[in-house]
Design a protein around this motif. Structure first.
Motif, short mmCIF file in Angstrom:
data_model
loop_
_atom_site.label_atom_id
_atom_site.label_comp_id
_atom_site.label_asym_id
_atom_site.label_seq_id
_atom_site.Cartn_x
_atom_site.Cartn_y
_atom_site.Cartn_z
N UNK A 154 0.83 -1.21 0.00
CA UNK A 154 0.00 0.00 0.00
C UNK A 154 0.87 1.26 0.00
N UNK A 155 1.97 1.24 0.72
CA UNK A 155 2.88 2.39 0.74
C UNK A 155 3.47 2.63 -0.65
N UNK A 156 3.77 1.55 -1.33
CA UNK A 156 4.32 1.65 -2.68
C UNK A 156 3.25 2.09 -3.69
N UNK A 157 2.01 1.71 -3.42
CA UNK A 157 0.91 2.08 -4.33
C UNK A 157 0.56 3.56 -4.22
N UNK A 158 0.70 4.13 -3.00
CA UNK A 158 0.45 5.55 -2.80
C UNK A 158 -0.99 5.88 -2.49
N UNK A 159 -1.21 7.15 -2.13
CA UNK A 159 -2.55 7.64 -1.81
C UNK A 159 -2.56 9.15 -1.91
N UNK A 160 -3.77 9.71 -1.94
CA UNK A 160 -3.92 11.17 -1.98
C UNK A 160 -4.13 11.69 -0.56
N UNK A 161 -3.41 12.75 -0.24
CA UNK A 161 -3.54 13.37 1.09
C UNK A 161 -3.51 14.88 0.92
N UNK A 162 -4.58 15.53 1.31
CA UNK A 162 -4.68 16.99 1.26
C UNK A 162 -4.34 17.51 -0.15
N UNK A 163 -4.86 16.81 -1.15
CA UNK A 163 -4.67 17.25 -2.52
C UNK A 163 -3.35 16.89 -3.15
N UNK A 164 -2.50 16.14 -2.43
CA UNK A 164 -1.20 15.73 -2.96
C UNK A 164 -1.14 14.21 -3.04
N UNK A 165 -0.47 13.72 -4.07
CA UNK A 165 -0.27 12.28 -4.21
C UNK A 165 1.02 11.89 -3.51
N UNK A 166 0.90 11.04 -2.51
CA UNK A 166 2.05 10.59 -1.73
C UNK A 166 2.32 9.13 -2.06
N UNK A 167 3.57 8.84 -2.42
CA UNK A 167 3.91 7.47 -2.79
C UNK A 167 5.39 7.24 -2.52
N UNK A 168 5.71 6.02 -2.13
CA UNK A 168 7.10 5.62 -1.97
C UNK A 168 7.56 4.89 -3.22
N UNK A 169 8.68 5.29 -3.78
CA UNK A 169 9.20 4.62 -4.97
C UNK A 169 9.56 3.18 -4.66
N UNK A 170 10.19 2.98 -3.50
CA UNK A 170 10.55 1.63 -3.05
C UNK A 170 10.33 1.54 -1.55
N UNK A 171 9.91 0.38 -1.08
CA UNK A 171 9.74 0.12 0.35
C UNK A 171 10.16 -1.31 0.63
N UNK A 172 10.99 -1.50 1.64
CA UNK A 172 11.31 -2.86 2.06
C UNK A 172 11.59 -2.89 3.55
N UNK A 173 11.36 -4.04 4.14
CA UNK A 173 11.62 -4.23 5.56
C UNK A 173 13.10 -4.55 5.75
N UNK A 174 13.74 -3.81 6.65
CA UNK A 174 15.13 -4.08 6.95
C UNK A 174 15.26 -5.09 8.08
N UNK A 175 14.51 -4.86 9.15
CA UNK A 175 14.51 -5.77 10.29
C UNK A 175 13.30 -5.47 11.15
N UNK A 176 12.89 -6.44 11.94
CA UNK A 176 11.70 -6.27 12.77
C UNK A 176 11.94 -6.88 14.15
N UNK A 177 11.34 -6.24 15.17
CA UNK A 177 11.35 -6.78 16.52
C UNK A 177 9.95 -7.21 16.90
N UNK A 178 9.68 -7.23 18.18
CA UNK A 178 8.36 -7.66 18.61
C UNK A 178 7.27 -6.64 18.33
N UNK A 179 7.60 -5.35 18.48
CA UNK A 179 6.57 -4.31 18.37
C UNK A 179 6.89 -3.23 17.33
N UNK A 180 8.08 -3.25 16.79
CA UNK A 180 8.41 -2.22 15.79
C UNK A 180 9.33 -2.79 14.74
N UNK A 181 9.60 -2.00 13.75
CA UNK A 181 10.43 -2.46 12.63
C UNK A 181 11.15 -1.27 12.00
#
Length: 241
Positions: A154-181
């Motif tokens: 979904x982050x890579x797909x993007x969305x509209x916020x306050x009239x602007x299109x927000x999108x990440x060109x690339x997103x990947x998980x680097x590492x994750x713990x129990x409650x955050x990443x």
């Protein structure tokens, strides 16, 4: 007919990257600036760039050496020369140096940290910040959840916020713990607080946000609050010079 544009003297100094517009006005009022050999004390004195010779302390404005550097911005500093609320600014990192006036190339908000460029070359800075230049900016972002594959998509797909299109060109998980990443997010445009807004739209909070690369220039092992000059090759690779 003469159609060459005229600019106020203080603006001319700031456009050349030698100082801020406020500082330029102070220099002019103090009698440090001359136009075609005559001292001018009016910050709005009209000047045609390329036609009039402007000197500061007897040195030609066009003769000022160009400087390009990178700073590892600490969290808690605002990216401005002077803050109306009295908060510490990124210029605190240059205290005690003999550097001339340098302007930030792009911005990082107060809560963000990492790679921030500075220069007194406005043309180079404009090329860096021009969206058509296509410089990717890479961030490592600690978030308050462990994202699902669907969220990353979904982050890579993007969305509209306050009239602007927000999108990440690339997103990947680097590492994750129990409650955050930690995520690696690449942007190819620079909208205001883009990553924070994009994540907030999916109810994801940001714990840390660090810019680790601009184009092919990495933050590397530069200590927090430290800076270094860019090499000629790095300057050219980022925006030419």
């Amino acid at each position: 007919m003469n159609t060459a544009p005229r600019h106020g003297l203080a603006r001319v100094l700031s456009k050349h990257g030698v100082c801020s517009r406020t500082q330029a006005a102070q220099w002019i009022l103090a009698g440090r600036v001359s136009v075609d050999g005559s001292v001018v004390r009016n910050p709005e004195f009209p000047v045609v760039i390329g036609r009039h010779r402007v000197d500061v302390d007897g040195q030609a404005l066009d003769g000022a050496p160009r400087i390009y550097l990178m700073l590892n911005k600490p969290r808690g500093l605002v990216t401005t020369a002077k803050d109306e609320h009295g908060r510490d600014t990124v210029y605190r990192c240059f205290d005690g140096t003999t550097l001339p006036w340098l302007a930030p190339v792009g911005r990082l908000d107060k809560a963000s940290e990492g790679l921030l460029l500075f220069s007194n070359d406005p043309a180079w800075a404009a090329r860096i910040t021009d969206p058509r230049h296509g410089l990717d900016k890479t961030y490592h972002v600690q978030v308050d959840t462990v994202p699902t594959p669907a969220l990353l998509q979904a982050l890579h797909a993007g969305l509209e916020d306050d009239g602007e299109w927000l999108v990440a060109k690339q997103v990947e998980m680097l590492r994750a713990g129990g409650r955050n990443a930690w995520l690696e997010i690449v942007l190819d445009e620079g909208r205001n607080r883009q990553i924070r807004r994009l994540l907030a739209a999916h109810d994801v909070g940001v714990l840390r946000l660090v810019r680790v690369r601009v184009g092919e220039l990495p933050l590397g092992g530069l200590a927090k609050g430290a800076w270094r000059l860019l090499t000629a090759a790095e300057v050219s690779a980022l925006g030419g010079a």
